[in-house]
Design an enzyme around this catalytic site. Structure first.
Site, PDB file in Angstrom:
ATOM      1  CE  LYS A  31      52.086 123.670  24.936  1.00  0.00           C
ATOM      2  NZ  LYS A  31      51.742 122.612  23.957  1.00  0.00           N
ATOM      3  CE1 TYR A 241      29.214 140.010  45.274  1.00  0.00           C
ATOM      4  CE2 TYR A 241      31.259 138.862  44.743  1.00  0.00           C
ATOM      5  CZ  TYR A 241      30.547 140.044  44.898  1.00  0.00           C
ATOM      6  OH  TYR A 241      31.160 141.239  44.655  1.00  0.00           O
TER       7      TYR A 241
HETATM    8  C1  LIG Z   1      52.230 121.420  24.465  1.00  0.00           C
HETATM    9  C2  LIG Z   1      52.952 120.462  23.630  1.00  0.00           C
HETATM   10  C3  LIG Z   1      53.983 119.687  24.171  1.00  0.00           C
HETATM   11  C4  LIG Z   1      54.256 119.624  25.654  1.00  0.00           C
HETATM   12  O1  LIG Z   1      53.268 118.838  26.257  1.00  0.00           O
HETATM   13  P1  LIG Z   1      53.320 118.412  27.777  1.00  0.00           P
HETATM   14  O2  LIG Z   1      52.226 117.429  27.920  1.00  0.00           O
HETATM   15  O3  LIG Z   1      53.077 119.662  28.573  1.00  0.00           O
HETATM   16  O4  LIG Z   1      54.654 117.852  28.056  1.00  0.00           O
HETATM   17  C5  LIG Z   1      54.731 118.909  23.299  1.00  0.00           C
HETATM   18  N1  LIG Z   1      54.466 118.866  21.978  1.00  0.00           N
HETATM   19  C6  LIG Z   1      53.452 119.578  21.431  1.00  0.00           C
HETATM   20  C7  LIG Z   1      53.210 119.477  19.976  1.00  0.00           C
HETATM   21  C8  LIG Z   1      52.654 120.385  22.238  1.00  0.00           C
HETATM   22  O5  LIG Z   1      51.643 121.063  21.696  1.00  0.00           O
END
Ligand SMILES: *Cc1c(COP(=O)(O)O)cnc(C)c1O
Length: 349
Positions: A31, A241
């Protein structure tokens, strides 16, 4: 930005080894554009390494992945929001259903098309509660039953066992179906947390799944910015800045071409670091939108020069350390990386 696809692949194999099985138990989570590294490139590399199942968050992310992976099983964590069912089904995408209403909508719109069922076991974020499961029943049958751990990076936290036991209890409604509880950190909690499939994301991309212990994962990202100018400074000048950095002694400042618009968090102003010529140097002054100033006084003359490179993430400054300096987690550092970098993918050998 250099992304080492060989390291991604190695990390997937390391996760697979924790499972002590040859089953294809890894479902890769890609994702947020593959945690900022490019979902298409990392997914293609993982697919070549034998990974056939993927999770993304949004239907749009899934549709993009479907274009390059016509045969993979692609799960959509946000499920099938009302109105999205037909598009998901047409692309053979598998929603992760979290509410009785979504399950009804999916069953009505997509008939017998597969879906995963998310159960909430104590995170109180997404998924059927035990009460909802009892009230609405386990039918129709999902292709995967899953839940998500809230504190897996703290092995001693009592919520881990409580969630695992709650999950096992709810699984009695789903005999024989594949089950999944753990993401990156949960994989390292021991055999009782593995179930059938695990869902690593961050670990694939080099983030340490168990902070405080040595990182079993290989680093994937190297982020370098060009030195645009080097200048001599002396007390009582200020830099940047807000004039927040006061020069204390004669020295040199290198200005590099990256900034908060590139995902170098502004909270690293006056507290982050970079590596120039093999030497760790401090970020001084405020981080600008596209520029960062480094104190390179301690870098040997000639090693910090116009046109040279500074590492913002690299072998001597790993993503978890950058996160510590910014008071956040490696996940946020990676997913903040902007779109302006020239990306170079090192192929898996
Ligand atoms: C994002 C997510 C993962 C992956 O998590 P990591 O800690 O990056 O391995 C797995 N399951 C769900 C439901 C998630 O939202």
């Amino acid at each position: 930005m250099e992304v080492d696809l060989g390291a991604v692949r190695k990390n997937a194999l390391a996760a697979q080894q924790c499972l002590h099985t040859d089953e294809p138990g890894i479902v890769a989570v890609v994702k947020a554009d593959g945690y900022g590294l490019g979902a298409v490139a990392v997914s293609a590399a993982l697919h070549e390494a034998g990974c056939t199942r993927f999770f993304v968050a949004y239907p749009d992310e899934a549709a993009r992945l479907r274009q390059i992976l016509p045969k993979a099983e692609i799960f959509v964590l946000h499920g099938a929001p009302p109105g999205y069912e037909a598009d998901l089904a047409a692309n053979r995408l598998i929603p992760v259903i979290s509410t009785p209403l979504q399950r009804e909508g999916w069953t009505r719109a997509a008939g017998g098309a597969p879906f995963a069922l998310q159960l909430d076991t104590g995170m109180n974020r997404l998924g059927f509660s035990a009460a909802e499961l009892a009230a609405h029943g386990p039918s129709p049958t999902p292709c995967l039953v899953m839940s998500h751990l809230a504190v897996p990076e703290e092995p001693a936290h009592p919520l881990n066992e409580s969630q695992r036991d709650g999950f096992s209890a709810m699984l009695r409604f789903f005999p024989g179906l594949p089950a999944s509880l753990s993401a990156s950190s949960g994989i390292f909690l021991g055999a009782g947390y593995l179930f059938d499939w695990v869902r690593p994301g961050a670990a694939l991309f080099g983030v340490n799944p168990q902070p405080g212990t040595p990182n079993p994962m290989s680093q994937v990202v190297r982020l370098q910015a060009k030195i645009l100018q080097v200048r001599d400074v002396d007390s009582p000048m200020t830099v940047g800045y807000g004039a927040t950095h006061r020069v204390a002694r004669r020295g040199r400042i290198a200005t590099i071409s990256a900034g908060y618009a590139d995902g170098v968090l502004r909270s690293l102003s006056n507290r982050g670091s970079a590596v120039v010529g093999g030497v760790r140097v401090p970020i001084v002054g405020r981080i600008s939108m596209d520029l960062i100033t480094l104190d390179v006084s301690d870098v040997p003359e000639g090693a910090a020069h116009e046109g040279g490179l500074a590492d913002l993430i690299g072998p001597d400054l790993v993503v978890d350390e950058v996160a510590r300096q910014a008071d956040t987690i490696g996940y946020e550092i990676l997913t903040s990386l902007g779109q302006r970098y020239a990306r170079r993918y090192l192929p898996a050998a």
